[in-house]
Design a protein around this motif. Structure first.
Motif, PDB file in Angstrom:
ATOM      1  N   SER A   1     -16.622   9.340  25.036  1.00 40.94           N
ATOM      2  CA  SER A   1     -17.887   9.903  25.505  1.00 40.94           C
ATOM      3  C   SER A   1     -18.156   9.472  26.920  1.00 40.94           C
ATOM      4  O   SER A   1     -17.523   8.593  27.443  1.00 40.94           O
ATOM      5  CB  SER A   1     -19.033   9.495  24.591  1.00 40.94           C
ATOM      6  OG  SER A   1     -19.106   8.096  24.489  1.00 40.94           O
TER       7      SER A   1
ATOM      8  N   ALA B   1     -17.542  14.999  25.162  1.00 44.51           N
ATOM      9  CA  ALA B   1     -17.210  14.032  24.114  1.00 44.51           C
ATOM     10  C   ALA B   1     -16.171  14.629  23.171  1.00 44.51           C
ATOM     11  O   ALA B   1     -16.165  15.842  22.923  1.00 44.51           O
ATOM     12  CB  ALA B   1     -18.456  13.636  23.336  1.00 44.51           C
TER      13      ALA B   1
ATOM     14  N   ARG C   1     -13.411   7.975  19.550  1.00 43.96           N
ATOM     15  CA  ARG C   1     -14.460   8.853  20.065  1.00 43.96           C
ATOM     16  C   ARG C   1     -14.626   8.556  21.535  1.00 43.96           C
ATOM     17  O   ARG C   1     -14.959   7.434  21.912  1.00 43.96           O
ATOM     18  CB  ARG C   1     -15.787   8.632  19.347  1.00 43.96           C
ATOM     19  CG  ARG C   1     -16.896   9.553  19.847  1.00 43.96           C
ATOM     20  CD  ARG C   1     -18.240   9.153  19.234  1.00 43.96           C
ATOM     21  NE  ARG C   1     -19.301  10.079  19.567  1.00 43.96           N
ATOM     22  CZ  ARG C   1     -19.998  10.056  20.694  1.00 43.96           C
ATOM     23  NH1 ARG C   1     -19.731   9.145  21.631  1.00 43.96           N
ATOM     24  NH2 ARG C   1     -20.957  10.939  20.916  1.00 43.96           N
TER      25      ARG C   1
ATOM     26  N   SER D   1     -20.797  18.173  26.688  1.00 44.15           N
ATOM     27  CA  SER D   1     -20.849  16.766  27.109  1.00 44.15           C
ATOM     28  C   SER D   1     -19.479  16.196  27.443  1.00 44.15           C
ATOM     29  O   SER D   1     -19.378  15.161  28.092  1.00 44.15           O
ATOM     30  CB  SER D   1     -21.486  15.912  26.013  1.00 44.15           C
ATOM     31  OG  SER D   1     -20.611  15.806  24.900  1.00 44.15           O
TER      32      SER D   1
ATOM     33  N   SER E   1     -12.630  10.145  29.956  1.00 43.32           N
ATOM     34  CA  SER E   1     -13.976   9.678  29.719  1.00 43.32           C
ATOM     35  C   SER E   1     -14.078   8.214  30.083  1.00 43.32           C
ATOM     36  O   SER E   1     -13.120   7.621  30.533  1.00 43.32           O
ATOM     37  CB  SER E   1     -14.339   9.892  28.252  1.00 43.32           C
ATOM     38  OG  SER E   1     -15.700   9.637  28.073  1.00 43.32           O
TER      39      SER E   1
END
Length: 146
Positions: free
Chosen positions: A146, A75, A144, A73, A3
C-alpha cells in the motif's frame, strides 16, 4: 506493484487474503518499509539465490500471484510464491545472509540502487518467521502493498 509499505501475513486461502485489500491493519502482520522495491522482481530473485540458481532458471511460479488490486490507490494483495516460502522456511541464517549478499551484488551489477540489504534481511526474516509459524496450519503467506 511498486509501493512503500509491505505487510506480510498468513491466511487460509486467497478469498480471506483478498479481503485484506480493504483493511489498513492486518492482524498478526509484519509491516516493512519496502522503499519502492518491486516484489515481482525481488521475490523471485531471492528464491533463485536461496536455491543456488540463476534468475534465468526461475519459473513463472516463482513470481508473486496478485489476487486483489485496487487500481485507484495502487494497493495490492499477492501470494508469496510457495517455492520461496519453502526455501526460506528451511534456510539457515547463513543461507539468508548469503542470499542477501548475492542480491545486493546482483543489483550493483545491474546498476539498480534500491536493493538495500536491510530490506531483504527484514523481508526474508519475516517470511521465514511466518512460514515456520504456519508450517502445520496449512495457511499460506501473503503480502499487502500500500
Amino acid at each position: 506493484m511498486n509501493s512503500n509499505t509491505l505487510r506480510l501475513f498468513a491466511a487460509p486461502d486467497e478469498r480471506t487474503a483478498a479481503v485484506m485489500l480493504a483493511t489498513a491493519r492486518v492482524a498478526g502482520a509484519v509491516e516493512l518499509d519496502f522503499d519502492q522495491l518491486d516484489p515481482e522482481n525481488a521475490l523471485p530473485a531471492w528464491e533463485a539465490l536461496l536455491a543456488g540458481r540463476d534468475m534465468e532458471a526461475v519459473t513463472e511460479a516463482a513470481r508473486p500471484h496478485v489476487i486483489a488490486l485496487d487500481e485507484e490507490s495502487g494497493a495490492a494483495v499477492f501470494e508469496v510464491p510457495q517455492a520461496l516460502v519453502e526455501r526460506v522456511r528451511n534456510a539457515t541464517p547463513a543461507d539468508i545472509d548469503q542470499a542477501v549478499v548475492g542480491w545486493v551484488l546482483g543489483c550493483a551489477e545491474a546498476e539498480e540502487f534500491l536493493c538495500m540489504p536491510e530490506i531483504a534481511e527484514q523481508a526474508l526474516g519475516a517470511i521465514a518467521d511466518l512460514a515456520r509459524a504456519e508450517a502445520t496450519s496449512g495457511q499460506r503467506i501473503y503480502g499487502r502493498l500500500s
